[in-house]
Design a protein around this motif. Structure first.
Motif, short mmCIF file in Angstrom:
data_model
loop_
_atom_site.label_atom_id
_atom_site.label_comp_id
_atom_site.label_asym_id
_atom_site.label_seq_id
_atom_site.Cartn_x
_atom_site.Cartn_y
_atom_site.Cartn_z
N UNK B 216 27.44 -23.98 9.35
CA UNK B 216 27.41 -25.38 8.92
C UNK B 216 26.83 -25.51 7.51
N UNK B 217 25.79 -24.71 7.23
CA UNK B 217 25.17 -24.79 5.91
C UNK B 217 26.16 -24.37 4.83
N UNK B 218 26.92 -23.32 5.13
CA UNK B 218 27.92 -22.86 4.15
C UNK B 218 28.94 -23.98 3.91
N UNK B 219 29.43 -24.57 4.99
CA UNK B 219 30.41 -25.65 4.83
C UNK B 219 29.79 -26.82 4.07
N UNK B 220 28.53 -27.13 4.43
CA UNK B 220 27.84 -28.24 3.76
C UNK B 220 27.72 -28.03 2.26
N UNK B 221 27.71 -26.77 1.85
CA UNK B 221 27.47 -26.48 0.44
C UNK B 221 28.71 -25.97 -0.30
N UNK B 222 29.86 -26.16 0.33
CA UNK B 222 31.08 -25.66 -0.31
C UNK B 222 31.44 -26.45 -1.56
N UNK B 227 36.12 -31.67 1.99
CA UNK B 227 35.11 -31.36 3.01
C UNK B 227 33.91 -32.28 2.85
N UNK B 228 33.50 -32.48 1.60
CA UNK B 228 32.34 -33.35 1.33
C UNK B 228 32.53 -34.72 1.96
N UNK B 229 33.76 -35.22 1.89
CA UNK B 229 34.01 -36.58 2.39
C UNK B 229 34.22 -36.62 3.89
N UNK B 230 34.98 -35.66 4.41
CA UNK B 230 35.44 -35.78 5.79
C UNK B 230 34.64 -34.97 6.81
N UNK B 231 34.02 -33.91 6.39
CA UNK B 231 33.35 -33.05 7.36
C UNK B 231 31.85 -33.06 7.19
N UNK B 232 31.40 -32.99 5.95
CA UNK B 232 29.97 -32.87 5.67
C UNK B 232 29.10 -33.92 6.38
N UNK B 234 29.30 -35.12 9.13
CA UNK B 234 29.20 -34.89 10.57
C UNK B 234 28.47 -33.60 10.92
N UNK B 235 28.02 -32.89 9.91
CA UNK B 235 27.28 -31.65 10.17
C UNK B 235 25.79 -31.93 10.04
N UNK B 236 25.03 -31.60 11.06
CA UNK B 236 23.61 -31.92 10.97
C UNK B 236 22.91 -31.14 9.88
N UNK B 237 23.50 -29.99 9.51
CA UNK B 237 22.87 -29.18 8.46
C UNK B 237 22.84 -29.92 7.11
N UNK B 238 23.79 -30.88 6.94
CA UNK B 238 23.79 -31.63 5.69
C UNK B 238 22.53 -32.45 5.54
N UNK B 239 21.86 -32.72 6.66
CA UNK B 239 20.69 -33.59 6.62
C UNK B 239 19.38 -32.80 6.64
N UNK B 240 19.50 -31.48 6.79
CA UNK B 240 18.28 -30.67 6.89
C UNK B 240 17.49 -30.68 5.59
N UNK B 241 18.22 -30.83 4.45
CA UNK B 241 17.53 -30.80 3.16
C UNK B 241 17.03 -32.18 2.74
N UNK B 242 17.13 -33.13 3.65
CA UNK B 242 16.73 -34.50 3.33
C UNK B 242 15.28 -34.65 2.90
N UNK B 243 14.45 -33.66 3.23
CA UNK B 243 13.04 -33.72 2.81
C UNK B 243 12.91 -33.85 1.31
N UNK B 244 13.94 -33.33 0.61
CA UNK B 244 13.90 -33.39 -0.85
C UNK B 244 13.93 -34.81 -1.36
N UNK B 245 14.51 -35.69 -0.53
CA UNK B 245 14.59 -37.09 -0.92
C UNK B 245 13.23 -37.68 -1.27
N UNK B 246 12.18 -37.11 -0.69
CA UNK B 246 10.84 -37.62 -0.98
C UNK B 246 10.37 -37.23 -2.37
N UNK B 247 11.09 -36.30 -2.99
CA UNK B 247 10.72 -35.89 -4.35
C UNK B 247 11.67 -36.50 -5.38
#
Lengths: 232, 297, 305
Positions: B216-222, B227-232, B234-247
């Motif tokens: 999922x991470x690979x797909x999230x970062x392709x 993919x960015x629009x239609x698949x990303x 829906x992958x939970x891995x796309x949200x794992x890096x959300x912690x960065x939003x605080x910076x």
């Protein structure tokens, strides 16, 4: 650190052998004489950087100057991005000595003041500077604006506002504008969190490759000895 | 229930495997810190590239504890899911493999309780691991490199830029980021627990969890628009890096960062909701299947 | 008498396999209930259903007069079980394992009881050794300690003698008899008829998921056809003694290390006395029932009826 471009040129090759425009040379000398009163100064201020790729806070700075041409800007706290060309706004150094032709650019109006345009053309072929244009307010002998065109680094522009330290020819505000290169990080290297938000609406009016640094200066302490270490 | 949780934590604590995670985190962090102590300047030069042509910047001040922690978390939070999966993937399947699940289930404990306890224990493990990361990656970095304003190098769409966060505005962001990471890692552990319900050996669920995360991470970062629009999304891995939003600090019209601000809190909140939904779904599925499961091991 | 455990029409089927079919039986308080069948007969599946490890496809299980489905905790807190080999946490010591599982039983059990339990199964001296260092027999005993530590009313043992040496088998046998004396109800499964015969008062025989018979051991096993294996100090002498006496009307064969007799059950003691009084010491005597024979017997009976 001083960028050794046109500054050095000004420092080394000022000469008043201009053929044209005697009155312009007189004006220039008057400006120079005024600035000559300042042997050194120390000042406090703030610096605001307006560059599309730098989202950095306004920083508190201290400025130091010592004759003939030493300039140093220090931030009082935190990290700072100091514009390398900024030391150029030390007008003392521009006018202290030089080897260039002085051309009368005629009269004009700037910020509703009547000003005189003076162009300085380097005589030395190897000079990095193509041309410097000064906008001088004649009755006060102060420079309101300067535009320096370099061979390789584009144009540097200084806009100065004078208030309290007018007699010393020291500005209260300097706006320093210059060209920057594009800043680009390879995408993917940082695994960024793509929050799906649209690009920030308030895109800097300057565009991508323009930088503007605004410095407000207060509390000049003039002609008080300053230790050499500061400039290291 | 509390008693049972105590037992579960006791079991985790008694298992040598548990400490691999802590050693691994410390080792990775230490390598980073040593590398940056030795030659952080070249990294900074690379990131600052042509900014250095026009601006003077004291690289040594930029390489401070706050910055180091961000760089370390950037890398580490990609690998920590593996460490979490190592513990959570073993939760049910490890007991099944040892045969202790059978014995445990002949005791008067409901299966819901068992899953809940396993889940809570994995969550506590995650918290302790993150706490450990905070100590070695943040506090120890501050000890080694000092504290100063923090630079964030960021790419958004086609735009690259540098953000500066004042040093007195950083700490709460780390608290928030670690809290977010705890939620993100709990998604991983609930997935691992769900998978471990179906297996009688721990390798299967651990490897499957890790594979899913990596895939999922690979797909999230392709970075392929389709993919960015239609698949990303829906992958939970796309949200794992959300912690960065605080910076990602909000900026004024003129581009100056605004203290205590976030650029896009709704996006972070939505990501959190997506992650929490995943946790609820994975957990419920784990309970559902575990209650139906015939213990044949 | 009200049964302590009652199973009604129990079924368990997997995709294309019916593991247990329409099984009904009852266990009464104080019973040692033998669950007999060959491997794959459905014994383990049934015992696991009694412990709610396996969810039945249909049917009802009542234990202590309560429905297992609805009173799982209540019922399980009164049951102790060892299912197949007793697997424990290898990285914990015997004492830690016992303490851990004891605390899961829902009762507060003092340390002294835990140590006492370890002493009963002969593991007190190794209480602080990790289970990883234990032999199969020691693990089995620890498993039994775990099953009994909370003083359950019903004890379920699935093939408790599997993988044990003769001494271990004897120990388990004695333990079950001991539990029975304490008034506990025991359900024990085995594929060895002789084993069940020695300890159980009631039994159930299963084959291919179906109950073949259920009832008192003494009635089910034809007493006239008790096969017994006797080891003496001098097997040859004992055999000739036997063949020249009035005992010769009973069937006897001389095996490698023992003698096999088929006699009436109540005459067992007399036969042993006969050998001893004639100067032949008896080393051991054990019933010899082959499950295969027994099945054959039952099937034939079923066919005749």
């Amino acid at each position: 650190m001083i960028k050794p471009t046109f500054l050095m040129f000004f420092l080394l090759c000022f000469s008043a052998h201009s053929v044209h425009a005697q009155d312009v040379e007189v004006l220039l000398n008057a400006v120079k004489k005024k600035l000559d009163k300042v042997n050194s100064y120390e000042a406090e201020g703030t610096m605001k950087t307006n560059v599309s790729f730098l989202k950095i806070p306004v920083s508190s700075i201290k400025m130091y100057f010592k004759k003939p041409s030493k300039v140093k800007i220090k931030t009082t706290s935190g990290l700072s991005f100091l514009p390398k060309g900024a030391v150029q706004f030390n007008l003392n150094s521009i006018l202290s000595d030089g080897d260039y032709m002085v051309i009368d650019g005629g009269a004009a109006t700037l910020k509703s003041s009547s000003i005189r345009i003076v162009k300085l053309l380097p005589k030395n072929e190897s000079s990095p500077i193509v041309l410097t244009t000064l906008y001088i307010l004649p009755e006060q002998n102060i420079i309101l604006k300067s535009i320096t065109t370099t061979k390789e680094n584009g144009t540097y522009e200084l806009n100065m506002t004078y208030q309290k330290y007018k007699e010393w020819g020291l500005p209260d505000q300097i706006i320093f504008a210059f060209n920057t290169k594009d800043y680009k990080l390879p995408k993917g290297i940082t695994f960024d969190f793509d929050d799906g938000a649209a690009k920030k609406k308030s895109k800097p009016a300057l565009g991508n490759k323009k930088a503007e640094v605004l410095i407000n200066i207060k509390n000049y302490v003039i002609n008080k000895p300053i230790a050499e270490e500061i400039f290291k | 229930m509390i008693n049972l949780l105590g037992l579960e934590l006791y079991k985790i604590a008694r298992r040598p495997r548990t400490y691999i995670a802590f050693v691994a985190v410390a080792a990775i962090v230490l390598v980073f810190q040593l590398a940056f102590l030795a030659d952080g300047e070249s990294y900074m030069s690379l990131m600052l590239q042509n900014v250095k042509d026009n601006f003077d910047m004291e690289s040594s001040k930029a390489i401070n504890g706050y910055f180091m922690c961000y760089i370390i978390l950037n890398t580490l939070l990609v690998q920590v899911p593996i460490l979490v999966a190592l513990i959570a993937g073993d939760a049910i399947s490890g007991e099944a493999n040892m045969g202790t699940l059978r014995l445990m289930l002949t005791k008067p404990i409901s299966r819901l309780n068992i899953i809940a306890v396993k889940f809570t224990a994995a969550f506590i493990f995650t918290l302790v691991l993150l706490f450990w990361m905070a100590i070695v990656a943040l506090l120890f970095s501050i000890f080694l490199f000092g504290a100063d304003d923090m630079l964030i190098f960021r790419v958004r769409s086609e735009e690259s830029f540098i953000m500066q966060i004042a040093k007195d505005d950083v700490m709460w962001r780390y608290f928030a980021a670690f809290a977010y990471a705890a939620v993100a890692l709990t998604v991983i552990s609930s997935l691992a627990i769900l998978l471990s319900v179906f297996s009688d050996n721990s390798i299967g669920p651990i490897v499957t969890t890790v594979c899913i995360v990596i895939f999922f991470t690979i797909i999230s970062n392709l970075n392929v628009p389709v993919i960015d629009k239609n698949i990303k999304p829906f992958l939970f891995t796309s949200y794992l890096v959300g912690w960065k939003g605080f910076f990602y600090i909000n900026t004024s019209e003129e581009g100056q960062p605004i203290k205590q601000s976030l650029e896009n809190w709704p996006a972070i909140r939505n990501s959190l909701l997506v992650l929490l939904t995943h946790i609820v779904v994975f957990f419920s599925l784990a309970v559902y299947f575990f209650r139906k499961k015939d213990i044949l091991s | 008498m009200t049964p302590l455990l009652h199973v009604e029409q129990l079924n368990k089927s997997y995709k294309n396999l019916s593991a247990v079919k329409n099984l009904s039986f009852s266990v009464y308080p104080g019973d040692v209930f033998g669950f007999l069948g060959q491997n794959g007969a459905g014994k383990s599946t049934t015992l696991r259903m009694l412990l709610s490890l396996i969810v039945p496809t249909s049917g009802s299980i009542q234990i202590f007069n309560k429905d297992l489905n609805r009173n799982r905790s209540y019922i399980l807190s009164r049951i102790g079980a060892v299912i197949e080999k007793p697997d424990l946490y290898k990285y914990l010591t015997a004492y830690q394992n016992l303490k851990l599982f004891a605390s899961m039983s829902g009762k507060k059990i003092p340390k002294s009881t835990l140590l006492e339990q370890l002493d009963k199964v002969g593991l007190l001296s190794r209480a602080d050794s990790k289970v990883a260092t234990y032999s199969q027999g020691m693990k089995q005993r620890l498993g039994i300690a775990v099953a009994l530590v909370h003083d359950p009313e019903l004890v379920i043992l699935d093939e408790p003698t599997n993988g044990l040496d003769p001494q271990g088998i004897a120990d388990v046998r004695n333990l079950i008899l001991d539990l029975s004396k304490q008034g506990k109800t025991v359900i024990v499964s085995s594929h060895l008829l002789g084993e069940i015969e020695l300890i159980a008062n009631r039994m159930l025989v299963m084959d291919k998921g179906v109950k073949l018979v259920e009832g008192d051991v003494s009635t089910l096993l034809d007493p006239k056809k008790l096969k017994v294996r006797i080891q003496t100090q001098n097997n040859a002498a004992a055999f000739s003694l036997f063949a020249n006496s009035e005992w010769k009307k009973f069937e006897a064969t001389q095996q490698e290390n023992a003698l096999h007799f088929t006699i009436e059950k109540e005459l067992m003691a007399d036969l042993l006395t006969f050998f001893v009084s004639n100067g032949v010491g008896v080393l051991s005597a054990e019933p010899l029932h082959s499950l295969e024979d027994y099945f054959l017997n039952i099937t034939q009976k079923t066919n005749h009826d």
